[in-house]
Design an enzyme around this catalytic site. Structure first.
Site, PDB file in Angstrom:
ATOM      1  N   ASN A  10       0.895  -1.053   0.168  1.00 30.00           N
ATOM      2  CA  ASN A  10       0.210   0.014  -0.008  1.00 30.00           C
ATOM      3  C   ASN A  10       1.180   1.121  -0.383  1.00 30.00           C
ATOM      4  O   ASN A  10       1.089   1.250   1.287  1.00 30.00           O
ATOM      5  CB  ASN A  10      -0.792   0.264   1.423  1.00 30.00           C
ATOM      6  N   LYS A  12       0.196   4.134  -0.035  1.00 34.58           N
ATOM      7  CA  LYS A  12      -0.279   5.341   0.434  1.00 34.58           C
ATOM      8  C   LYS A  12      -0.127   6.857  -0.424  1.00 34.58           C
ATOM      9  O   LYS A  12      -0.038   6.626  -1.846  1.00 34.58           O
ATOM     10  CB  LYS A  12      -0.075   5.655   1.683  1.00 34.58           C
ATOM     11  N   HIS A  96      -9.458   0.676   5.707  1.00 35.12           N
ATOM     12  CA  HIS A  96      -8.100   0.791   6.167  1.00 35.12           C
ATOM     13  C   HIS A  96      -8.194   2.048   7.550  1.00 35.12           C
ATOM     14  O   HIS A  96      -9.119   3.235   6.851  1.00 35.12           O
ATOM     15  CB  HIS A  96      -6.789   1.701   4.733  1.00 35.12           C
ATOM     16  N   GLU A  98      -6.775   4.663   7.826  1.00 34.38           N
ATOM     17  CA  GLU A  98      -6.903   5.494   8.039  1.00 34.38           C
ATOM     18  C   GLU A  98      -7.793   6.167   7.706  1.00 34.38           C
ATOM     19  O   GLU A  98      -8.070   7.901   7.323  1.00 34.38           O
ATOM     20  CB  GLU A  98      -5.418   6.418   7.294  1.00 34.38           C
ATOM     21  N   GLU A 168      -4.606  -5.268  10.911  1.00 36.41           N
ATOM     22  CA  GLU A 168      -3.915  -3.703  10.407  1.00 36.41           C
ATOM     23  C   GLU A 168      -3.846  -3.141  12.027  1.00 36.41           C
ATOM     24  O   GLU A 168      -4.881  -2.176  12.244  1.00 36.41           O
ATOM     25  CB  GLU A 168      -4.041  -3.012   9.535  1.00 36.41           C
ATOM     26  N   GLY A 174       3.230   2.035  10.541  1.00 34.15           N
ATOM     27  CA  GLY A 174       4.265   3.322  10.770  1.00 34.15           C
ATOM     28  C   GLY A 174       4.979   3.075  12.197  1.00 34.15           C
ATOM     29  O   GLY A 174       5.371   4.419  11.863  1.00 34.15           O
ATOM     30  N   SER A 213       4.041  -2.462  10.364  1.00 34.81           N
ATOM     31  CA  SER A 213       5.377  -2.556  10.448  1.00 34.81           C
ATOM     32  C   SER A 213       6.213  -3.598  10.427  1.00 34.81           C
ATOM     33  O   SER A 213       7.012  -4.308  10.860  1.00 34.81           O
ATOM     34  CB  SER A 213       6.378  -1.671  12.073  1.00 34.81           C
TER      35      SER A 213
HETATM   36  P1  13P Z   1       3.411   0.159   7.698  1.00 39.79           P
HETATM   37  O1  13P Z   1       3.947  -0.814   6.891  1.00 39.79           O
HETATM   38  O2  13P Z   1       4.264   1.208   7.196  1.00 39.79           O
HETATM   39  O3  13P Z   1       3.508   0.495   9.453  1.00 39.79           O
HETATM   40  O4  13P Z   1       1.921   0.492   7.256  1.00 39.79           O
HETATM   41  C1  13P Z   1       0.868  -1.114   6.957  1.00 39.79           C
HETATM   42  C2  13P Z   1      -0.183  -0.704   5.983  1.00 39.79           C
HETATM   43  O5  13P Z   1      -1.019   0.643   7.097  1.00 39.79           O
HETATM   44  C3  13P Z   1      -0.922  -0.761   5.625  1.00 39.79           C
HETATM   45  O6  13P Z   1      -1.935  -1.092   4.425  1.00 39.79           O
END
Ligand code: 13P
Length: 252
Positions: A10, A12, A96, A98, A168, A174, A213
């Site tokens: 992803n 983003k 997601h 976010e 997740e 992150g 992560s």
């Molecule tokens: P990270 O791998 O940067 O922690 O992000 C995970 C994520 O949100 C994938 O959709």
């Protein structure tokens, strides 16, 4: 035969179209001819056509979108519908954290989007996960079950079979602090129960991914957790060697 593990990147809100073309080309270069996993790239909307051109139908790599609107068309300035994505994408991510947190997407909105993805003939990846606060309050089980049930219950079996679920934990995204394999296995078991409930007691081959992560170094341990069938990768998916390292770590 269960489906191969899925390693999804992803991207983003990163990468301009030229940068995305470079990254996709590097990933193609580094992937072995038979990666032993299904690789999925999820770039921002404006990069989809470019990445699609770079992939040239390469059977090793699928393409997906990060979001879509729940309606197929209409007066929704700035939005993108699932039928518009279908030209390039086999998958679309919905739910997601976010989107849930920053854009106030409720379980109902996520469900409507998942249905839009299915209507367009694409495969949804439903992301679920608890926040740090929900975890602290002991609500992880309830939150995961609620989000997964809202997304999956009532789908016809043939549509359910095209879905992927991604666990997740919000606190692991992150942060550099991934969940423990035992926590991942526990969460996966909860999600598997919902999948089986949605399939009226059958055990359909719906993949459950872990995200948060994941790196090339941690992939084998994290994705070796019981019931996990791949990864949804954020930061590490922006570096071709790191992302391909994750794919190599779980290759079957
Ligand atoms: P990270 O791998 O940067 O922690 O992000 C995970 C994520 O949100 C994938 O959709």
């Amino acid at each position: 035969m269960p489906p191969p593990p899925l390693i999804a990147g992803n991207w983003k809100m990163h990468q301009t179209p030229p940068q995305a073309a470079d990254l996709a080309a590097k990933i193609l270069e580094l992937l072995p001819p038979n990666p032993g996993v299904e690789v999925l790239l999820i770039p921002p909307y404006p990069c989809l056509q470019t990445v699609h051109e770079v992939l040239q139908g390469d059977p090793r790599v699928a393409l997906g979108a990060q979001n879509c609107h729940w309606e197929d068309q209409g007066a929704f300035t700035g939005e993108v519908s699932a039928p518009m994505l279908k030209a390039w994408c086999q998958y679309t991510l919905v739910g997601h954290s976010e989107r849930r947190q920053l854009f106030h997407e409720t379980d109902d909105i996520v469900r409507s989007k998942l249905e839009a993805v299915l209507r367009a003939g694409m495969r949804p990846v439903l992301a679920v996960g608890e926040t740090a606060e929900e975890r602290r309050l002991g609500q992880t089980h309830a939150v995961l079950a609620r989000q997964a049930r809202a997304g999956l219950l009532g789908l016809p079996l043939d549509q359910l079979l095209t879905c992927t679920v991604a666990y997740e934990p919000v606190w692991a995204i992150g942060s550099g602090a991934a969940a423990d394999p035992s926590d991942i296995a526990e969460a996966t078991a909860i999600l598997r129960e919902v999948v089986e409930e949605a399939a009226s007691g059958q055990a359909p081959a719906v993949r459950i991914l872990y995200g948060g992560s994941v790196t090339a170094d941690s992939a084998a341990e994290l994705l070796g957790a019981r019931g996990v069938a791949g990864a949804l990768v954020g930061g590490a998916s922006l570096k071709a060697p790191e992302f391909c390292g994750i794919a190599a770590a779980v290759s079957r």
